[in-house]
Design an enzyme around this catalytic site. Structure first.
Site, PDB file in Angstrom:
ATOM      1  N   SER A 140      34.747  37.872  28.199  1.00 43.01           N
ATOM      2  CA  SER A 140      34.591  37.474  29.758  1.00 43.01           C
ATOM      3  C   SER A 140      33.894  36.145  29.911  1.00 43.01           C
ATOM      4  O   SER A 140      32.834  35.721  29.329  1.00 43.01           O
ATOM      5  CB  SER A 140      33.550  38.772  30.557  1.00 43.01           C
ATOM      6  OG  SER A 140      33.404  38.132  31.940  1.00 43.01           O
ATOM      7  N   TYR A 161      25.948  42.468  31.621  1.00 46.28           N
ATOM      8  CA  TYR A 161      27.521  42.602  31.401  1.00 46.28           C
ATOM      9  C   TYR A 161      27.770  41.624  30.363  1.00 46.28           C
ATOM     10  O   TYR A 161      28.479  41.722  29.332  1.00 46.28           O
ATOM     11  CB  TYR A 161      28.361  42.594  32.666  1.00 46.28           C
ATOM     12  CG  TYR A 161      29.686  42.624  32.149  1.00 46.28           C
ATOM     13  CD1 TYR A 161      30.422  43.631  31.755  1.00 46.28           C
ATOM     14  CD2 TYR A 161      30.229  41.528  32.523  1.00 46.28           C
ATOM     15  CE1 TYR A 161      31.791  43.550  31.522  1.00 46.28           C
ATOM     16  CE2 TYR A 161      31.796  41.368  32.180  1.00 46.28           C
ATOM     17  CZ  TYR A 161      32.502  42.475  31.687  1.00 46.28           C
ATOM     18  OH  TYR A 161      33.660  42.207  31.619  1.00 46.28           O
ATOM     19  N   LYS A 170      28.713  41.501  26.237  1.00 43.48           N
ATOM     20  CA  LYS A 170      29.930  40.698  25.721  1.00 43.48           C
ATOM     21  C   LYS A 170      29.762  39.676  24.679  1.00 43.48           C
ATOM     22  O   LYS A 170      30.345  39.631  23.376  1.00 43.48           O
ATOM     23  CB  LYS A 170      30.952  40.140  26.894  1.00 43.48           C
ATOM     24  CG  LYS A 170      31.613  41.169  27.700  1.00 43.48           C
ATOM     25  CD  LYS A 170      32.541  42.114  26.985  1.00 43.48           C
ATOM     26  CE  LYS A 170      33.283  43.111  28.003  1.00 43.48           C
ATOM     27  NZ  LYS A 170      34.288  43.869  27.411  1.00 43.48           N
ATOM     28  N   ALA A 186      23.868  40.996  43.351  1.00 41.74           N
ATOM     29  CA  ALA A 186      23.161  40.445  42.061  1.00 41.74           C
ATOM     30  C   ALA A 186      23.833  40.151  41.041  1.00 41.74           C
ATOM     31  O   ALA A 186      24.885  40.755  40.791  1.00 41.74           O
ATOM     32  CB  ALA A 186      21.902  41.556  41.922  1.00 41.74           C
ATOM     33  N   GLY A 187      23.417  39.181  40.203  1.00 46.47           N
ATOM     34  CA  GLY A 187      24.270  38.858  39.125  1.00 46.47           C
ATOM     35  C   GLY A 187      25.513  37.861  39.378  1.00 46.47           C
ATOM     36  O   GLY A 187      26.278  37.540  38.220  1.00 46.47           O
TER      37      GLY A 187
HETATM   38  N1  UFG Z   1      33.200  40.182  46.471  1.00 48.01           N
HETATM   39  C1  UFG Z   1      32.916  40.582  48.065  1.00 48.01           C
HETATM   40  N2  UFG Z   1      33.021  41.582  48.260  1.00 48.01           N
HETATM   41  C2  UFG Z   1      33.443  42.670  47.586  1.00 48.01           C
HETATM   42  C3  UFG Z   1      33.771  42.676  46.222  1.00 48.01           C
HETATM   43  C4  UFG Z   1      33.675  41.322  45.780  1.00 48.01           C
HETATM   44  O1  UFG Z   1      32.434  39.704  48.576  1.00 48.01           O
HETATM   45  O2  UFG Z   1      33.543  43.817  48.121  1.00 48.01           O
HETATM   46  C5  UFG Z   1      33.068  38.926  45.927  1.00 48.01           C
HETATM   47  C6  UFG Z   1      31.963  39.143  44.761  1.00 48.01           C
HETATM   48  O3  UFG Z   1      30.558  38.862  45.185  1.00 48.01           O
HETATM   49  C7  UFG Z   1      32.464  37.825  43.860  1.00 48.01           C
HETATM   50  C8  UFG Z   1      33.830  37.860  44.353  1.00 48.01           C
HETATM   51  O4  UFG Z   1      34.428  38.589  45.314  1.00 48.01           O
HETATM   52  O5  UFG Z   1      31.805  36.661  44.387  1.00 48.01           O
HETATM   53  C9  UFG Z   1      34.858  38.433  43.084  1.00 48.01           C
HETATM   54  O6  UFG Z   1      34.243  39.871  42.808  1.00 48.01           O
HETATM   55  P1  UFG Z   1      34.814  40.910  41.735  1.00 48.01           P
HETATM   56  O7  UFG Z   1      33.821  41.792  41.771  1.00 48.01           O
HETATM   57  O8  UFG Z   1      36.109  41.090  42.345  1.00 48.01           O
HETATM   58  O9  UFG Z   1      34.819  40.336  40.377  1.00 48.01           O
HETATM   59  P2  UFG Z   1      33.618  39.425  39.673  1.00 48.01           P
HETATM   60  O10 UFG Z   1      33.800  37.978  39.736  1.00 48.01           O
HETATM   61  O11 UFG Z   1      32.139  40.078  40.019  1.00 48.01           O
HETATM   62  O12 UFG Z   1      33.699  40.111  38.271  1.00 48.01           O
HETATM   63  C10 UFG Z   1      34.636  39.590  37.113  1.00 48.01           C
HETATM   64  C11 UFG Z   1      35.083  40.633  36.463  1.00 48.01           C
HETATM   65  C12 UFG Z   1      33.990  40.953  35.536  1.00 48.01           C
HETATM   66  C13 UFG Z   1      33.383  39.667  34.970  1.00 48.01           C
HETATM   67  C14 UFG Z   1      33.044  38.704  36.068  1.00 48.01           C
HETATM   68  C15 UFG Z   1      32.393  37.664  35.474  1.00 48.01           C
HETATM   69  O13 UFG Z   1      35.403  41.858  37.099  1.00 48.01           O
HETATM   70  O14 UFG Z   1      34.181  41.808  34.543  1.00 48.01           O
HETATM   71  O15 UFG Z   1      34.226  38.315  36.799  1.00 48.01           O
HETATM   72  O16 UFG Z   1      31.558  36.976  36.560  1.00 48.01           O
HETATM   73  F1  UFG Z   1      32.443  39.850  34.227  1.00 48.01           F
END
Ligand code: UFG
Length: 330
Positions: A117, A141, A145, A281-282
């Protein structure tokens, strides 16, 4: 014909990889405990039910099916949960990854493609992010990885394991044929949640609108799940004797949360109700890939580059399968 064992092959990305492998003429066996994956997502190939931390069961499956290579997808995937409960992530993702490597060693299987990732990079010091960017994960997470990637390097040097780690940015979309799609419980990802909100579900909570980005929301690089699956098949055929190779998988174009919402509204023709919510967070503010290395080395480039196209495949799946694959337990 070689047989590939796919851990997590009943899950979102793993099931798309199984389909791509079969299309490329490989025999496949899925290894999945169905804790998050779906029996209905496994079609036309054997399913061995098991947890990747059960090394002996995995080794037996490798031997029984005369496996020549492994694709390892099984694992936990919530950034937010990994910050709250890192022990689970070390146990499932690091423990699980090491168990896969040890089962492979015991069974004499020397080739692996790892689902990694962009979370390994942490907060980017420069964008776009290439593979030489420093790896300083900001959540467990990403750390989990990276730990497995490091094990690949060490196992490569010592035991001759050939491996490729694919660092995906944001996997999105669904099988264009409509056979497979994203079905997590709970669903945490932006696009399916926005589609659900458009269909009349709970309003979409936008996690943070005060980030240092043009519209204040996080920007991500959404890459189509079938393109990710195709990259795995290419990686399988790319020899890397005794070492680990690492590739980013992204389109190179970031989109903000608000841009995704507008795309969902265009594709569905419906409004997405939203609610402002605190930052999650994160979450780094911006993540997008420089994906030139895999293009040069493996001749891979994404077929789906337009956000609306990616969202449209997800919407098709969502509309046709409002309940996803159905219950996760048999
Ligand atoms: N987000 C929202 N509302 C939601 C869901 C997500 O505002 O209900 C935002 C998150 O804060 C983020 C963006 O949309 O800014 C994308 O969120 P996702 O949860 O869809 O994806 P992530 O970026 O958190 O996660 C993805 C992969 C992970 C990986 C990560 C790396 O799913 O496995 O990218 O940061 F680790």
């Amino acid at each position: 014909m070689s047989t590939v064992l796919v851990t997590g092959g009943a899950g979102y990305i793993g099931s798309h990889a199984v389909k791509a492998l079969r299309a490329a003429g490989h025999a496949v066996v899925v290894y999945d405990d169905l804790s998050a994956g779906h029996r209905a997502a496994v079609r036309g190939v054997p399913l061995v039910e098991g947890d990747v931390r059960e090394t002996a069961r995995l080794e037996a499956a490798l031997r029984r099916h005369r496996v020549s290579a492994v694709m390892h997808f099984a694992g936990l995937l919530s950034v937010e949960e990994s910050v709250r409960d890192p022990a689970r992530y070390y146990d499932h993702n690091v423990g699980g990854g090491l168990s896969v490597l040890d089962a492979m060693r015991a069974a004499g299987v020397g080739r692996l493609v790892l689902s990694s990732s962009c979370a390994v990079y942490g907060n980017p010091v420069a964008t776009p992010i290439d593979e030489d960017h420093p790896t300083e994960p900001i959540n467990a997470y990403g750390s989990s990885k990276l730990a497995v990637e490091r094990a690949l390097r060490d196992y490569g040097r010592a035991y001759g394991l050939q491996s490729i780690a694919l660092r995906y940015f944001n996997a999105a979309g669904a099988d264009p044929d409509g056979d497979l799609g994203e079905d997590h419980d709970p669903e945490i990802h932006l696009i399916p949640r926005a589609l659900d909100a458009a269909r009349g579900g709970a309003p979409l909570r936008v996690f943070g609108d005060d980030y240092p980005t043009p519209d204040g929301t996080c920007r991500r690089d959404y890459v189509h799940v079938s393109d990710i699956a195709g990259a795995h098949v290419r990686a399988l055929d790319a020899p890397a004797p005794g070492r680990v190779r690492v590739y980013n998988l992204g389109t190179g174009t970031p989109h903000s949360v608000r841009e995704v919402i507008r795309s969902v509204e265009r594709v569905t023709g419906r409004r997405v109700p939203v609610e402002a919510a605190p930052r999650r967070a994160g979450d780094p503010p911006v993540l997008f890939a420089a994906a030139g290395r895999i293009e040069r080395d493996l001749d891979w480039r994404p077929a789906h580059t337009a956000l609306d196209d990616i969202v449209a495949t997800a919407w098709r799946w969502h509309e046709r399968h409002p309940e996803g694959f159905g219950p996760t337990t048999p």
